[in-house]
Design a protein around this motif. Sequence first.
Motif, short mmCIF file in Angstrom:
data_model
loop_
_atom_site.label_atom_id
_atom_site.label_comp_id
_atom_site.label_asym_id
_atom_site.label_seq_id
_atom_site.Cartn_x
_atom_site.Cartn_y
_atom_site.Cartn_z
N GLY A 133 0.79 -1.22 0.00
CA GLY A 133 0.00 0.00 0.00
C GLY A 133 0.82 1.27 0.00
N ASP A 134 2.01 1.21 -0.51
CA ASP A 134 2.89 2.38 -0.48
C ASP A 134 3.63 2.48 -1.80
N SER A 135 4.19 3.64 -2.06
CA SER A 135 4.97 3.85 -3.29
C SER A 135 6.44 3.57 -3.05
N LEU A 136 6.78 3.09 -1.85
CA LEU A 136 8.17 2.82 -1.48
C LEU A 136 8.44 1.33 -1.42
N SER A 137 9.71 0.97 -1.58
CA SER A 137 10.19 -0.38 -1.36
C SER A 137 11.41 -0.30 -0.46
N VAL A 138 11.85 -1.44 0.05
CA VAL A 138 13.07 -1.52 0.84
C VAL A 138 14.07 -2.35 0.05
N ILE A 139 15.26 -1.79 -0.15
CA ILE A 139 16.28 -2.47 -0.94
C ILE A 139 17.54 -2.62 -0.09
N THR A 140 18.21 -3.75 -0.22
CA THR A 140 19.44 -4.02 0.52
C THR A 140 20.63 -3.76 -0.38
N LEU A 141 21.49 -2.81 0.03
CA LEU A 141 22.62 -2.39 -0.80
C LEU A 141 23.88 -2.23 0.02
N THR A 142 25.03 -2.43 -0.63
CA THR A 142 26.31 -2.08 -0.03
C THR A 142 26.56 -0.60 -0.29
N ARG A 143 27.53 -0.01 0.41
CA ARG A 143 27.82 1.41 0.20
C ARG A 143 28.33 1.70 -1.22
N PRO A 144 29.19 0.83 -1.80
CA PRO A 144 29.58 1.07 -3.20
C PRO A 144 28.38 1.09 -4.15
N GLU A 145 27.40 0.23 -3.88
CA GLU A 145 26.21 0.24 -4.73
C GLU A 145 25.41 1.52 -4.54
N VAL A 146 25.32 1.99 -3.31
CA VAL A 146 24.61 3.24 -3.04
C VAL A 146 25.20 4.38 -3.87
N LYS A 147 26.52 4.44 -3.91
CA LYS A 147 27.19 5.50 -4.69
C LYS A 147 26.99 5.31 -6.18
N ALA A 148 27.04 4.06 -6.63
CA ALA A 148 26.96 3.79 -8.07
C ALA A 148 25.56 3.98 -8.64
N TYR A 149 24.53 3.69 -7.84
CA TYR A 149 23.17 3.72 -8.37
C TYR A 149 22.65 5.14 -8.58
N GLN A 150 23.12 6.07 -7.77
CA GLN A 150 22.78 7.50 -7.95
C GLN A 150 21.28 7.75 -7.98
N VAL A 151 20.57 7.20 -7.00
CA VAL A 151 19.15 7.48 -6.82
C VAL A 151 18.93 7.89 -5.36
N LYS A 152 17.77 8.46 -5.09
CA LYS A 152 17.47 8.92 -3.74
C LYS A 152 17.15 7.72 -2.85
N LEU A 153 17.86 7.64 -1.73
CA LEU A 153 17.68 6.56 -0.77
C LEU A 153 17.64 7.12 0.64
N ALA A 154 16.93 6.43 1.50
CA ALA A 154 16.90 6.80 2.92
C ALA A 154 17.25 5.56 3.74
N LEU A 155 18.27 5.67 4.57
CA LEU A 155 18.73 4.54 5.36
C LEU A 155 17.65 4.07 6.33
N CYS A 156 17.41 2.77 6.36
CA CYS A 156 16.51 2.17 7.36
C CYS A 156 17.32 1.92 8.62
N SER A 157 17.04 2.64 9.67
CA SER A 157 17.83 2.50 10.89
C SER A 157 16.97 2.85 12.09
N LEU A 158 17.10 2.03 13.14
CA LEU A 158 16.42 2.35 14.39
C LEU A 158 17.06 3.56 15.04
N SER A 159 16.27 4.31 15.78
CA SER A 159 16.79 5.46 16.51
C SER A 159 17.51 4.99 17.76
N PRO A 160 18.53 5.73 18.21
CA PRO A 160 19.20 5.36 19.46
C PRO A 160 18.19 5.27 20.60
N GLY A 161 18.28 4.24 21.40
CA GLY A 161 17.36 4.07 22.51
C GLY A 161 16.16 3.20 22.20
N SER A 162 15.92 2.94 20.90
CA SER A 162 14.82 2.05 20.54
C SER A 162 15.16 0.63 20.99
#
Length: 221
Positions: A133-162
Amino acid sequence: MKKPLIIALAVVVFLLAVWLIGSVTHTLEFYTISTTSNQPAYRPGDVVIASNLVKPARNKFIVFKTKDKREWIFRCIGMPGDIIEIKQTALYVNNQLQDEPFAANEYFIHNTDLKKIAGLVAKNKDVVKPMAGDSLSVITLTRPEVKAYQVKLALCSLSPGSINPNLFLDFRRWMYNEDNLGQIVVPKNAYFVLGDDRHNAYDSRFSGYVNAEDVISTVIN
């Protein structure tokens, strides 16, 4: 019996003997990877060779026995006495940020951008999880891939204290989580291990330190 056949049989017997002796003594063992925890370095079906003649070292994969006598393979990140810290998925060892081109994390990606890199995703066998039900997906990438793909990404990460109730008890008590952990000091005669697929690995963050006496061998390929 013809000579070539005798030679062939002798070679087979020799190889079987080497394999048997190696397996019993752990000097040379073959393991078939069965999980995705160490992708992209190792995928299910890959075969690795390990030996107890090679000592554990930082960033080397080690084979070890768990409390229930199963054999696991993870990358050794922390040696005895090392200070380990994870900040928003970034790993620090002895207060130094680690360059980990092999480590993969999850990122939110818009499906429009996902279509733009579909060819690269298929080629690199990147894991993609659609979000219902969303326009987003979750993709698993290495940092070199993140740089090479050149698309907008947002890191999935828990907040400190969670809190993650599945985390290793001591880490949970200290209000850590898998993406924000430490500083911790690896005990004497123990190791800290992580899976390369950081959001899909039941490693030291969840099972605790690996005792040196439980290490069977070190992967050599």
